[in-house]
Design a protein around this motif. Structure first.
Motif, PDB file in Angstrom:
ATOM      1  N   GLU A 229       7.424  24.881  69.563  1.00  0.00           N
ATOM      2  CA  GLU A 229       7.400  23.375  70.049  1.00  0.00           C
ATOM      3  C   GLU A 229       7.010  22.479  68.897  1.00  0.00           C
ATOM      4  OE1 GLU A 229       4.242  23.987  72.714  1.00  0.00           O
ATOM      5  OE2 GLU A 229       5.461  24.428  74.533  1.00  0.00           O
ATOM      6  N   GLU A 230       6.420  23.140  67.757  1.00  0.00           N
ATOM      7  CA  GLU A 230       5.947  22.367  66.422  1.00  0.00           C
ATOM      8  C   GLU A 230       7.010  22.076  65.763  1.00  0.00           C
ATOM      9  OE1 GLU A 230       2.496  24.373  65.199  1.00  0.00           O
ATOM     10  OE2 GLU A 230       1.231  23.663  66.546  1.00  0.00           O
ATOM     11  N   ALA A 231       8.068  23.065  65.940  1.00  0.00           N
ATOM     12  CA  ALA A 231       9.170  23.202  64.839  1.00  0.00           C
ATOM     13  C   ALA A 231      10.349  22.225  65.096  1.00  0.00           C
ATOM     14  CB  ALA A 231       9.812  24.574  64.828  1.00  0.00           C
ATOM     15  N   ASN A 232      10.183  21.604  66.410  1.00  0.00           N
ATOM     16  CA  ASN A 232      11.286  20.784  66.785  1.00  0.00           C
ATOM     17  C   ASN A 232      10.868  19.214  66.069  1.00  0.00           C
ATOM     18  OD1 ASN A 232      12.987  22.392  68.111  1.00  0.00           O
ATOM     19  ND2 ASN A 232      11.611  22.443  69.781  1.00  0.00           N
ATOM     20  N   THR A 233      10.924  19.037  64.918  1.00  0.00           N
ATOM     21  CA  THR A 233      10.697  17.757  64.184  1.00  0.00           C
ATOM     22  C   THR A 233      12.074  17.230  63.817  1.00  0.00           C
ATOM     23  OG1 THR A 233      10.249  18.710  62.130  1.00  0.00           O
ATOM     24  CG2 THR A 233       8.405  18.478  63.563  1.00  0.00           C
ATOM     25  N   ASP A 234      12.124  15.951  63.422  1.00  0.00           N
ATOM     26  CA  ASP A 234      13.211  15.500  63.183  1.00  0.00           C
ATOM     27  C   ASP A 234      13.545  15.419  61.564  1.00  0.00           C
ATOM     28  OD1 ASP A 234      11.677  13.259  61.993  1.00  0.00           O
ATOM     29  OD2 ASP A 234      11.975  11.921  63.734  1.00  0.00           O
ATOM     30  N   THR A 235      14.579  14.866  61.060  1.00  0.00           N
ATOM     31  CA  THR A 235      14.829  15.398  59.467  1.00  0.00           C
ATOM     32  C   THR A 235      13.834  14.420  58.734  1.00  0.00           C
ATOM     33  OG1 THR A 235      17.167  15.514  60.017  1.00  0.00           O
ATOM     34  CG2 THR A 235      16.645  14.953  57.684  1.00  0.00           C
ATOM     35  N   SER A 236      13.528  12.938  58.958  1.00  0.00           N
ATOM     36  CA  SER A 236      12.661  12.329  58.151  1.00  0.00           C
ATOM     37  C   SER A 236      11.260  13.094  58.160  1.00  0.00           C
ATOM     38  CB  SER A 236      12.504  10.884  58.925  1.00  0.00           C
ATOM     39  OG  SER A 236      12.157  10.720  59.981  1.00  0.00           O
ATOM     40  N   GLU A 237      10.660  13.691  59.400  1.00  0.00           N
ATOM     41  CA  GLU A 237       9.671  14.019  59.250  1.00  0.00           C
ATOM     42  C   GLU A 237       9.556  15.221  58.375  1.00  0.00           C
ATOM     43  OE1 GLU A 237       7.928  15.087  63.183  1.00  0.00           O
ATOM     44  OE2 GLU A 237       8.203  13.187  63.860  1.00  0.00           O
ATOM     45  N   ARG A 238      10.634  16.204  58.398  1.00  0.00           N
ATOM     46  CA  ARG A 238      10.754  17.269  57.526  1.00  0.00           C
ATOM     47  C   ARG A 238      10.703  17.072  56.122  1.00  0.00           C
ATOM     48  NH1 ARG A 238      14.636  18.889  61.480  1.00  0.00           N
ATOM     49  NH2 ARG A 238      16.375  18.833  59.820  1.00  0.00           N
ATOM     50  N   GLU A 239      11.308  16.047  55.786  1.00  0.00           N
ATOM     51  CA  GLU A 239      11.254  15.662  54.441  1.00  0.00           C
ATOM     52  C   GLU A 239      10.180  15.034  54.149  1.00  0.00           C
ATOM     53  OE1 GLU A 239      14.293  12.641  54.169  1.00  0.00           O
ATOM     54  OE2 GLU A 239      15.994  13.971  54.166  1.00  0.00           O
ATOM     55  N   ARG A 240       9.502  14.501  54.805  1.00  0.00           N
ATOM     56  CA  ARG A 240       8.035  13.997  54.326  1.00  0.00           C
ATOM     57  C   ARG A 240       6.943  15.016  54.455  1.00  0.00           C
ATOM     58  NH1 ARG A 240       8.724   9.665  58.172  1.00  0.00           N
ATOM     59  NH2 ARG A 240       7.949  10.975  59.782  1.00  0.00           N
ATOM     60  N   GLU A 241       7.278  16.207  55.206  1.00  0.00           N
ATOM     61  CA  GLU A 241       6.251  17.421  55.099  1.00  0.00           C
ATOM     62  C   GLU A 241       6.605  18.121  53.900  1.00  0.00           C
ATOM     63  OE1 GLU A 241       5.037  21.325  57.788  1.00  0.00           O
ATOM     64  OE2 GLU A 241       6.669  20.083  58.412  1.00  0.00           O
ATOM     65  N   ILE A 242       8.103  18.275  53.569  1.00  0.00           N
ATOM     66  CA  ILE A 242       8.382  19.169  52.145  1.00  0.00           C
ATOM     67  C   ILE A 242       7.823  18.223  51.118  1.00  0.00           C
ATOM     68  CG2 ILE A 242      10.383  19.218  50.670  1.00  0.00           C
ATOM     69  CD1 ILE A 242      12.164  19.855  53.319  1.00  0.00           C
ATOM     70  N   SER A 243       7.881  16.717  50.904  1.00  0.00           N
ATOM     71  CA  SER A 243       7.319  16.128  49.838  1.00  0.00           C
ATOM     72  C   SER A 243       5.688  16.381  49.670  1.00  0.00           C
ATOM     73  CB  SER A 243       7.569  14.832  49.960  1.00  0.00           C
ATOM     74  OG  SER A 243       6.920  13.845  48.968  1.00  0.00           O
ATOM     75  N   PHE A 244       5.078  16.476  50.971  1.00  0.00           N
ATOM     76  CA  PHE A 244       3.577  16.675  50.889  1.00  0.00           C
ATOM     77  C   PHE A 244       3.375  17.682  50.441  1.00  0.00           C
ATOM     78  CE2 PHE A 244      -0.629  16.930  53.162  1.00  0.00           C
ATOM     79  CZ  PHE A 244      -1.203  16.242  52.291  1.00  0.00           C
ATOM     80  N   LEU A 245       3.958  19.020  51.123  1.00  0.00           N
ATOM     81  CA  LEU A 245       3.684  20.378  50.842  1.00  0.00           C
ATOM     82  C   LEU A 245       3.930  20.683  49.293  1.00  0.00           C
ATOM     83  CD1 LEU A 245       5.111  22.149  53.792  1.00  0.00           C
ATOM     84  CD2 LEU A 245       2.657  22.224  53.263  1.00  0.00           C
ATOM     85  N   SER A 246       5.149  20.170  48.529  1.00  0.00           N
ATOM     86  CA  SER A 246       5.525  20.453  47.140  1.00  0.00           C
ATOM     87  C   SER A 246       4.254  19.966  46.365  1.00  0.00           C
ATOM     88  CB  SER A 246       6.648  19.680  46.771  1.00  0.00           C
ATOM     89  OG  SER A 246       7.727  20.242  47.935  1.00  0.00           O
ATOM     90  N   TYR A 247       3.829  18.704  46.600  1.00  0.00           N
ATOM     91  CA  TYR A 247       2.631  18.117  45.835  1.00  0.00           C
ATOM     92  C   TYR A 247       1.505  18.919  46.057  1.00  0.00           C
ATOM     93  CZ  TYR A 247      -1.394  15.161  45.088  1.00  0.00           C
ATOM     94  OH  TYR A 247      -2.725  14.732  44.452  1.00  0.00           O
ATOM     95  N   GLU A 248       1.198  19.514  47.373  1.00  0.00           N
ATOM     96  CA  GLU A 248      -0.165  20.395  47.137  1.00  0.00           C
ATOM     97  C   GLU A 248       0.114  21.662  46.280  1.00  0.00           C
ATOM     98  OE1 GLU A 248      -2.312  19.035  51.488  1.00  0.00           O
ATOM     99  OE2 GLU A 248      -0.593  20.550  51.540  1.00  0.00           O
ATOM    100  N   VAL A 249       1.203  22.174  46.674  1.00  0.00           N
ATOM    101  CA  VAL A 249       1.549  23.531  45.989  1.00  0.00           C
ATOM    102  C   VAL A 249       1.474  23.233  44.406  1.00  0.00           C
ATOM    103  CG1 VAL A 249       3.262  25.244  45.215  1.00  0.00           C
ATOM    104  CG2 VAL A 249       2.718  24.675  47.691  1.00  0.00           C
ATOM    105  N   ASP A 250       1.752  22.187  43.959  1.00  0.00           N
ATOM    106  CA  ASP A 250       1.993  21.979  42.466  1.00  0.00           C
ATOM    107  C   ASP A 250       0.433  21.972  42.006  1.00  0.00           C
ATOM    108  OD1 ASP A 250       4.766  22.194  42.211  1.00  0.00           O
ATOM    109  OD2 ASP A 250       4.999  19.726  42.360  1.00  0.00           O
TER     110      ASP A 250
END
Length: 564
Positions: free
Chosen positions: A175-196
């Motif tokens: 249920e949580e995985a069903n997100t649209d493309t823009s939401e995924r891109e925002r999440e990728i950007s935020f996660l990348s920042y946190e990992v770095d």
């Protein structure tokens, strides 16, 4: 078996203690005498909430103590699994209530109420005044069935629960995985920042603890050096130092020690002190030579700690938790980077978990349906013994709209009490008296399938009289052959069948109302039956009827025993 009950300072009871016997224990008394307090006290000992008004006025505390004698090896093993050791096959459960707080003990060891309840479930089953009303709640029916079939269901239900936990977690993830493309891109950007941010810190296990110790020293570095230098000055430098003073004293003693053995001992002791002080001075001088306060080091340590503490506020309270958080974020990034593959894999895993859950639910349902046939037939036979002459009794199964940790079964008891009439739900057909007897039938069947030694019935006779009451009394007698039965009743037919008869009575002492409980001998039991038959005025005829009722009960018990 419940051997004894001790109650102090609860409701109308000042202090009461009663020894119980095997077989059918009957408790009777006038309305308002305090019969319900006896069952209430037992419930309190076993963990039920204590109403404020239960503690007697001006009493410092309330106390209930239950003593059980355990014969069943199965129960002994189950108690041992709970880490409860018996003493001469006895177990004592007590609960003391002081100033709104309570202390529960098993064999004098303080335990949580949850453990008392676990132990009690193996020893005693209490049927309260209104428990038969629970039969009108359909969801309780499947619990009765599962309790009856628990040995057959145990392993399958555990596997079902595990399968449901996996299914539920995957369903939530999907249920949580069903997100649209823009939401995924925002999440990728935020996660990348946190990992770095975490990886740039290059954290090492235990680094924070070492830095905090170093920082603590540096904050107090100047003070530490001044104190250590002062100590060295007093012990090692100059004519007034401790070293020089001891050296001078040692020379004085050395000049005369050959003339006095005691002075020779003093010289030896002082020589040892001199050696220790010299060692101390050398080590302290080395410490001072190697130790400096470096402002740059202090700044570096402080800045590094700030970096680590900043990460702790965002990702975890320890370095280990921060590293784990980084690992989880990288795993999430990998999923999002190849999202289509991740989603396809997740859907497949969810489908597999659903299939597995379906299979386990089906197995559980199959066992339930087979056990339901046995259970309902056994209950039907018990109901016939309780004056349901043409009764039919079954369990109807339906499938729930969704899975639960209990499978997909929705089950309900169905009954017909008249020939030719279709079966209906208990809610639509059963009166209060009928529900009491149905519950007694269920308890009779459950008791035969269970190792619980003591069954308590609080006014199971609601809504019955005459021939039906007689048949209920015979059923109670039959139950009492293999279990200890404690029954509070207002019907003389049931009281007459007692193996042990107890009277609960209310009296006034020193302008205070108190309730007491005591065992009755044969004549006293007959007098109590006469009261129950005749009310306020007990005539000679009523007394004869009571005596005849007692004799008939004895003959009935004898004949039922011979039949068995």
């Amino acid at each position: 078996m419940l051997q004894s009950l001790h109650v102090k300072n609860l409701a109308l009871i000042d202090e009461a203690e009663v020894d119980l016997t095997s077989g059918l224990n009957i408790m009777t008394g006038e309305t308002g005498a305090g019969k319900s307090i006896i069952i209430g006290s037992i419930n309190i000992a076993l963990g039920e909430k204590v109403p404020k008004e239960m503690i007697r006025d001006n009493a410092d505390y309330g106390l209930v103590e239950l003593t059980f004698f355990v014969e069943s090896e199965r129960v002994k093993k189950a108690l041992a699994d709970l880490e409860i050791e018996l003493e001469d096959d006895c177990l004592i459960i007590s609960r003391k209530i002081i100033n709104g707080r309570s202390i529960s003990k098993i064999n004098a060891e303080t335990v949580p109420v949850s453990k008392v309840r676990q132990a009690a479930a193996l020893l005693i089953d209490i049927h309260g005044q209104h428990e038969h009303q629970s039969l009108l709640v359909k969801k309780n029916h499947i619990h009765i069935l599962d309790e009856y079939a628990k040995q057959d269901l145990k392993d399958e239900k555990e596997q079902l629960k595990e399968a449901y936990t996996v299914y539920k977690a995957l369903k939530k993830e999907l249920e949580e995985a069903n997100t649209d493309t823009s939401e995924r891109e925002r999440e990728i950007s935020f996660l990348s920042y946190e990992v770095d941010e975490i990886e740039e810190a290059q954290l090492m296990a235990g680094e924070d603890e070492q830095l905090e110790q170093e920082y603590k020293w540096l904050v107090n570095g100047q003070k530490i050096l001044e104190a250590a230098s002062g100590a060295y000055e007093k012990t090692a430098e100059g004519f007034e130092s401790a070293t020089e003073q001891i050296s001078y004293a040692l020379k004085n003693l050395s000049s005369v020690s050959e003339y006095d053995e005691q002075l020779a001992d003093f010289e030896s002791q002082l020589s040892e002190i001199d050696n220790l002080l010299n060692d101390f001075n050398r080590e302290l001088a080395s410490y001072l030579a190697d130790t400096t306060f470096d402002e740059q080091t202090f700044t570096e340590v402080e800045n590094r700690l700030n970096v680590i503490n900043h990460l702790k506020t965002k990702y975890g309270s320890t370095i280990e938790e921060i590293v784990t958080a980084c690992k989880e974020k990288k795993e999430r990034l990998e999923k999002l980077a190849d999202y289509d593959t991740y989603l396809a894999d997740l859907k497949q895993r969810f489908a597999d978990s659903e299939k597995k859950l379906e299979q386990h639910s089906e197995k559980v349902s199959k066992i339930r349906k087979k056990s339901a046939e046995e259970l309902t037939e056994a209950i039907r036979k018990q109901l016939m013994d309780l004056n349901f002459l043409d009764v039919s009794f079954s369990m109807q199964f339906q499938r729930t709209d969704s899975f639960t940790a209990n499978g997909f079964d929705d089950a309900e008891f169905m009954i017909s009490t008249n020939p030719g009439e279709p079966q209906k739900s208990l809610e639509k057909i059963a009166s209060g008296g009928e529900l009491s007897r149905i519950m007694l039938a269920i308890k009779s069947v459950s008791a035969d399938a269970d190792a619980v030694g003591t069954l308590i019935f609080d006014e199971i006779d609601t809504g019955i009289s005459g021939r039906t009451a007689q048949m209920v009394s015979e059923k109670m007698n039959a139950l009492g052959r293999n279990h200890q039965i404690i029954c509070i009743t207002h019907l003389p037919q049931i009281a007459a069948m007692s193996d042990s008869h107890y009277l609960i009575e209310k009296s006034v002492s020193n302008q205070t109302t108190i309730s007491t409980i005591r065992p009755l001998d044969q004549d006293e039991s007959i007098n109590e039956l006469a009261r129950m038959l005749g009310g306020v005025k007990i005539t000679k005829m009523v007394l004869e009827n009571a005596r005849e009722m007692k004799e008939l009960a004895a003959n009935t018990k004898k004949s039922l025993g011979e039949e068995k």
